[in-house]
Scaffold this motif. Structure first.
Motif, PDB file in Angstrom:
ATOM      1  N   LEU A  24      -2.496  -3.349   5.743  1.00  0.00           N
ATOM      2  CA  LEU A  24      -1.393  -2.957   5.210  1.00  0.00           C
ATOM      3  C   LEU A  24      -0.207  -3.024   6.114  1.00  0.00           C
ATOM      4  N   PRO A  25       1.225  -2.744   5.651  1.00  0.00           N
ATOM      5  CA  PRO A  25       2.112  -2.757   6.600  1.00  0.00           C
ATOM      6  C   PRO A  25       1.976  -1.430   7.542  1.00  0.00           C
ATOM      7  N   PRO A  26       2.366  -1.337   8.722  1.00  0.00           N
ATOM      8  CA  PRO A  26       2.141  -0.343   9.660  1.00  0.00           C
ATOM      9  C   PRO A  26       3.053   0.790   9.099  1.00  0.00           C
ATOM     10  N   PRO A  27       2.580   2.070   9.420  1.00  0.00           N
ATOM     11  CA  PRO A  27       3.315   3.146   9.006  1.00  0.00           C
ATOM     12  C   PRO A  27       4.894   3.083   9.450  1.00  0.00           C
ATOM     13  N   GLY A  28       5.749   3.701   8.853  1.00  0.00           N
ATOM     14  CA  GLY A  28       7.098   3.656   9.372  1.00  0.00           C
ATOM     15  C   GLY A  28       7.913   2.255   8.874  1.00  0.00           C
ATOM     16  N   THR A  29       7.273   1.291   8.282  1.00  0.00           N
ATOM     17  CA  THR A  29       7.885   0.006   7.918  1.00  0.00           C
ATOM     18  C   THR A  29       9.146   0.233   7.018  1.00  0.00           C
ATOM     19  N   THR A  30      10.274  -0.182   7.505  1.00  0.00           N
ATOM     20  CA  THR A  30      11.461  -0.184   7.093  1.00  0.00           C
ATOM     21  C   THR A  30      11.809  -1.580   6.198  1.00  0.00           C
ATOM     22  N   ARG A  31      11.371  -2.516   6.532  1.00  0.00           N
ATOM     23  CA  ARG A  31      11.881  -3.845   6.046  1.00  0.00           C
ATOM     24  C   ARG A  31      10.762  -4.216   4.815  1.00  0.00           C
ATOM     25  N   TRP A  32      11.156  -4.259   3.484  1.00  0.00           N
ATOM     26  CA  TRP A  32      10.149  -4.321   2.738  1.00  0.00           C
ATOM     27  C   TRP A  32      10.532  -5.884   1.842  1.00  0.00           C
ATOM     28  N   VAL A  33       9.696  -6.735   2.320  1.00  0.00           N
ATOM     29  CA  VAL A  33       9.737  -8.123   1.638  1.00  0.00           C
ATOM     30  C   VAL A  33       8.697  -7.997   0.470  1.00  0.00           C
ATOM     31  N   ILE A  34       8.808  -8.844  -0.340  1.00  0.00           N
ATOM     32  CA  ILE A  34       8.003  -8.593  -1.635  1.00  0.00           C
ATOM     33  C   ILE A  34       6.536  -8.553  -1.183  1.00  0.00           C
ATOM     34  N   ARG A  35       5.775  -9.383  -0.181  1.00  0.00           N
ATOM     35  CA  ARG A  35       4.418  -9.320  -0.031  1.00  0.00           C
ATOM     36  C   ARG A  35       4.008  -7.718   0.445  1.00  0.00           C
ATOM     37  N   ARG A  36       5.006  -7.338   1.338  1.00  0.00           N
ATOM     38  CA  ARG A  36       4.657  -5.943   1.947  1.00  0.00           C
ATOM     39  C   ARG A  36       4.591  -4.848   0.631  1.00  0.00           C
ATOM     40  N   LYS A  37       5.655  -5.062  -0.335  1.00  0.00           N
ATOM     41  CA  LYS A  37       5.608  -4.155  -1.464  1.00  0.00           C
ATOM     42  C   LYS A  37       4.266  -4.299  -2.406  1.00  0.00           C
ATOM     43  N   ALA A  38       4.100  -5.394  -2.527  1.00  0.00           N
ATOM     44  CA  ALA A  38       2.839  -5.835  -3.406  1.00  0.00           C
ATOM     45  C   ALA A  38       1.574  -5.228  -2.802  1.00  0.00           C
ATOM     46  N   GLU A  39       1.303  -5.521  -1.616  1.00  0.00           N
ATOM     47  CA  GLU A  39       0.235  -4.751  -0.843  1.00  0.00           C
ATOM     48  C   GLU A  39       0.314  -3.487  -1.016  1.00  0.00           C
ATOM     49  N   VAL A  40       1.261  -2.734  -0.749  1.00  0.00           N
ATOM     50  CA  VAL A  40       1.179  -1.209  -0.791  1.00  0.00           C
ATOM     51  C   VAL A  40       0.871  -0.852  -2.266  1.00  0.00           C
ATOM     52  N   VAL A  41       1.275  -1.638  -3.360  1.00  0.00           N
ATOM     53  CA  VAL A  41       0.880  -1.382  -4.651  1.00  0.00           C
ATOM     54  C   VAL A  41      -0.233  -1.540  -5.000  1.00  0.00           C
ATOM     55  N   ALA A  42      -0.969  -2.727  -4.503  1.00  0.00           N
ATOM     56  CA  ALA A  42      -2.314  -2.985  -4.873  1.00  0.00           C
ATOM     57  C   ALA A  42      -3.307  -1.970  -4.093  1.00  0.00           C
ATOM     58  N   ALA A  43      -2.733  -1.258  -2.878  1.00  0.00           N
ATOM     59  CA  ALA A  43      -3.550  -0.564  -2.315  1.00  0.00           C
ATOM     60  C   ALA A  43      -3.782   0.949  -2.928  1.00  0.00           C
ATOM     61  N   VAL A  44      -2.648   1.118  -3.676  1.00  0.00           N
ATOM     62  CA  VAL A  44      -2.639   2.652  -4.410  1.00  0.00           C
ATOM     63  C   VAL A  44      -3.266   1.975  -5.842  1.00  0.00           C
ATOM     64  N   ARG A  45      -3.179   0.956  -6.430  1.00  0.00           N
ATOM     65  CA  ARG A  45      -3.813   0.710  -7.637  1.00  0.00           C
ATOM     66  C   ARG A  45      -5.453   0.693  -7.277  1.00  0.00           C
ATOM     67  N   GLY A  46      -5.860   0.114  -6.174  1.00  0.00           N
ATOM     68  CA  GLY A  46      -7.211  -0.060  -5.839  1.00  0.00           C
ATOM     69  C   GLY A  46      -7.872   1.257  -5.389  1.00  0.00           C
ATOM     70  N   GLY A  47      -7.239   2.336  -4.949  1.00  0.00           N
ATOM     71  CA  GLY A  47      -7.800   3.475  -4.365  1.00  0.00           C
ATOM     72  C   GLY A  47      -7.796   3.531  -3.000  1.00  0.00           C
ATOM     73  N   LEU A  48      -7.105   2.501  -2.161  1.00  0.00           N
ATOM     74  CA  LEU A  48      -7.146   2.602  -0.721  1.00  0.00           C
ATOM     75  C   LEU A  48      -6.380   3.724  -0.378  1.00  0.00           C
ATOM     76  N   LEU A  49      -5.272   4.187  -0.948  1.00  0.00           N
ATOM     77  CA  LEU A  49      -4.221   5.211  -0.689  1.00  0.00           C
ATOM     78  C   LEU A  49      -3.927   5.784  -1.932  1.00  0.00           C
ATOM     79  N   THR A  50      -3.707   6.893  -1.778  1.00  0.00           N
ATOM     80  CA  THR A  50      -2.952   7.563  -3.110  1.00  0.00           C
ATOM     81  C   THR A  50      -1.368   7.414  -3.170  1.00  0.00           C
ATOM     82  N   MET A  51      -0.631   7.526  -4.205  1.00  0.00           N
ATOM     83  CA  MET A  51       0.579   7.336  -4.328  1.00  0.00           C
ATOM     84  C   MET A  51       1.371   8.291  -3.246  1.00  0.00           C
ATOM     85  N   GLU A  52       0.847   9.457  -3.329  1.00  0.00           N
ATOM     86  CA  GLU A  52       1.458  10.396  -2.421  1.00  0.00           C
ATOM     87  C   GLU A  52       1.181   9.853  -0.920  1.00  0.00           C
TER      88      GLU A  52
END
Length: 91
Positions: A24-52
């Motif tokens: 996943l992108p490092p904590p504190g990432t501020t530049r959000w390209v499509i791939r990074r956004k999609a990775e974070v959404v996939a991680a939440v959907r898959g249970g790696l992270l909660t939305m919170e």
């Protein structure tokens, strides 16, 4: 976007490759390209992270994260393009 399968801390990423917390992108990432956004959404959907957890880790509001999720569900990855956001929101 189809439901993600979770197994041993790994989910399927947006590009079809396995995705772990280390990928996943490092904590504190501020530049959000499509791939990074999609990775974070996939991680939440898959249970790696909660939305919170994702919102705290990346300084996102729940509304912003939910907007990414809805854009992917409705328009796929192109829906995450900030230059086209008005086009996709109007549809």
């Amino acid at each position: 976007m189809q439901k993600q399968r979770r197994y041993d801390g790994v989910v399927m990423g947006p590009d079809g490759n396995p995705l772990t917390l280390d990928d996943l992108p490092p904590p504190g990432t501020t530049r959000w390209v499509i791939r990074r956004k999609a990775e974070v959404v996939a991680a939440v959907r898959g249970g790696l992270l909660t939305m919170e957890d994702a919102c705290q880790r990346y300084g996102l509001s729940e509304e912003e994260f939910d907007g990414w999720r809805k854009s992917i569900e409705k328009h796929g990855l192109p829906g995450l393009r900030t230059t086209r956001i008005q086009h996709y929101r109007a549809v």
